[in-house]
Design a protein around this motif. Sequence first.
Motif, PDB file in Angstrom:
ATOM      1  N   ILE A 175      37.406  37.899  50.903  1.00  0.00           N
ATOM      2  CA  ILE A 175      37.660  38.047  49.396  1.00  0.00           C
ATOM      3  C   ILE A 175      38.508  39.501  49.457  1.00  0.00           C
ATOM      4  O   ILE A 175      39.389  39.525  48.650  1.00  0.00           O
ATOM      5  CB  ILE A 175      36.333  38.409  48.729  1.00  0.00           C
ATOM      6  N   LEU A 176      38.198  40.393  50.386  1.00  0.00           N
ATOM      7  CA  LEU A 176      38.745  41.522  50.428  1.00  0.00           C
ATOM      8  C   LEU A 176      40.119  41.496  50.975  1.00  0.00           C
ATOM      9  O   LEU A 176      40.929  42.236  50.617  1.00  0.00           O
ATOM     10  CB  LEU A 176      37.938  42.680  51.526  1.00  0.00           C
ATOM     11  N   LYS A 238      33.448  43.443  43.905  1.00  0.00           N
ATOM     12  CA  LYS A 238      33.764  44.458  43.179  1.00  0.00           C
ATOM     13  C   LYS A 238      34.975  45.410  44.101  1.00  0.00           C
ATOM     14  O   LYS A 238      36.013  45.666  43.234  1.00  0.00           O
ATOM     15  CB  LYS A 238      32.725  45.332  42.948  1.00  0.00           C
ATOM     16  N   LYS A 239      34.970  45.512  45.135  1.00  0.00           N
ATOM     17  CA  LYS A 239      36.163  45.945  45.870  1.00  0.00           C
ATOM     18  C   LYS A 239      37.443  45.529  45.540  1.00  0.00           C
ATOM     19  O   LYS A 239      38.511  46.310  45.645  1.00  0.00           O
ATOM     20  CB  LYS A 239      35.808  46.225  47.374  1.00  0.00           C
ATOM     21  N   ALA A 240      37.427  44.084  45.610  1.00  0.00           N
ATOM     22  CA  ALA A 240      38.787  43.411  45.496  1.00  0.00           C
ATOM     23  C   ALA A 240      39.228  43.431  44.128  1.00  0.00           C
ATOM     24  O   ALA A 240      40.327  42.957  43.966  1.00  0.00           O
ATOM     25  CB  ALA A 240      38.308  42.111  45.815  1.00  0.00           C
ATOM     26  N   GLY A 241      38.526  44.017  42.989  1.00  0.00           N
ATOM     27  CA  GLY A 241      39.002  44.162  41.718  1.00  0.00           C
ATOM     28  C   GLY A 241      38.609  43.021  40.764  1.00  0.00           C
ATOM     29  O   GLY A 241      39.205  42.752  39.927  1.00  0.00           O
ATOM     30  N   ALA A 242      37.656  42.305  41.321  1.00  0.00           N
ATOM     31  CA  ALA A 242      37.076  40.933  40.377  1.00  0.00           C
ATOM     32  C   ALA A 242      36.839  41.261  39.054  1.00  0.00           C
ATOM     33  O   ALA A 242      35.921  42.409  38.910  1.00  0.00           O
ATOM     34  CB  ALA A 242      36.003  40.117  41.256  1.00  0.00           C
ATOM     35  N   GLU A 243      37.031  40.547  38.258  1.00  0.00           N
ATOM     36  CA  GLU A 243      36.540  40.729  36.783  1.00  0.00           C
ATOM     37  C   GLU A 243      35.395  39.809  36.376  1.00  0.00           C
ATOM     38  O   GLU A 243      34.542  40.200  35.498  1.00  0.00           O
ATOM     39  CB  GLU A 243      37.623  40.118  35.615  1.00  0.00           C
ATOM     40  N   TRP A 244      34.939  38.626  37.309  1.00  0.00           N
ATOM     41  CA  TRP A 244      33.887  37.888  36.879  1.00  0.00           C
ATOM     42  C   TRP A 244      33.507  37.402  38.349  1.00  0.00           C
ATOM     43  O   TRP A 244      34.257  36.965  39.187  1.00  0.00           O
ATOM     44  CB  TRP A 244      34.367  36.865  36.123  1.00  0.00           C
ATOM     45  N   VAL A 245      32.079  37.276  38.502  1.00  0.00           N
ATOM     46  CA  VAL A 245      31.497  36.379  39.453  1.00  0.00           C
ATOM     47  C   VAL A 245      31.220  34.936  38.618  1.00  0.00           C
ATOM     48  O   VAL A 245      30.369  35.172  37.594  1.00  0.00           O
ATOM     49  CB  VAL A 245      30.714  36.912  40.353  1.00  0.00           C
ATOM     50  N   ILE A 246      31.063  33.752  39.393  1.00  0.00           N
ATOM     51  CA  ILE A 246      30.658  32.637  38.703  1.00  0.00           C
ATOM     52  C   ILE A 246      29.819  31.691  39.451  1.00  0.00           C
ATOM     53  O   ILE A 246      30.140  31.561  40.885  1.00  0.00           O
ATOM     54  CB  ILE A 246      32.022  31.686  38.557  1.00  0.00           C
ATOM     55  N   VAL A 247      28.813  31.367  39.240  1.00  0.00           N
ATOM     56  CA  VAL A 247      27.376  30.537  39.817  1.00  0.00           C
ATOM     57  C   VAL A 247      28.130  29.134  39.881  1.00  0.00           C
ATOM     58  O   VAL A 247      28.217  28.564  38.663  1.00  0.00           O
ATOM     59  CB  VAL A 247      26.241  31.002  39.147  1.00  0.00           C
TER      60      VAL A 247
END
Length: 274
Positions: A175-176, A238-247
Amino acid sequence: MSLPIAVQLYSVRDEMETDFYGTIKKMKELGYDGIEFAGLFGQSPSEIKAFCEKEGITPISAHVPYYDMLENPEKVLSDYAEIGCKYVAVPYLTEECRPGTEGFPATIEGIKKIAESAKKLGIQLLYHNHDFEFVKIDGKYALDVLYSSVSDDLLKTEVDTCWVKVAGVDPAEYILSYTSRSPVVHLKDYTASGKRVGNLYKLIGIDDDGEQAGEDTFSFMPLGRGLQDVPALLEASKKAGAEWVIVEQDEPAKGESRIDSVKQSIEYLKSLDW
């Protein structure tokens, strides 16, 4: 500070088929901020949009089959634009167009075509990976080849953390590696024991070649009950700048229901300090 949490409705696809709107309402009641579609089940985009607005849940994205989009991208994507989806993802590639096949270069061009049509409609195209994109092409992961072949304004990542880990790669680090190109991250947990045997995709109803893997060697699990370091995934997102996490949970754990699975995952995420 936590990110908003959506649920991939493929996780509750049986319930969606029998009670489309009731299932979306249930996701809101469980505490989800948004939803990611996996089919519209014949429902009207305008009615879906109005229902989501009434319930206060965000239709953030959708998984749409690659060939459906390729055939007539603007027509197919216009439904999701009308609903208000900010993102649409290529969810899966069939064998003939995967990395390492003769069809892969054409797939890259097809994704560019879809992405350009999506951009005209105000939609950002994402790519949702499995583990087969981690074959090497000239020393690079095929998934990296794909992303380096399409400009980042046209194609961004939707890292599926389960399949990254299944491929033997650290999902938080991956992700990073796509910081500023990872607006949406799929959180998915699993257990595995012993040597991987058989085809994991048969467990989720995809009829690839090979013998099905057994549930005793691999099982999808609610978040926090498997092998994933979920806090590390959240921090990386969060560090990568994500706007959403999806389960997402492709199949429930043995003896549990689909609703049980997504309920346990949202409860676990809300119990963490992030």
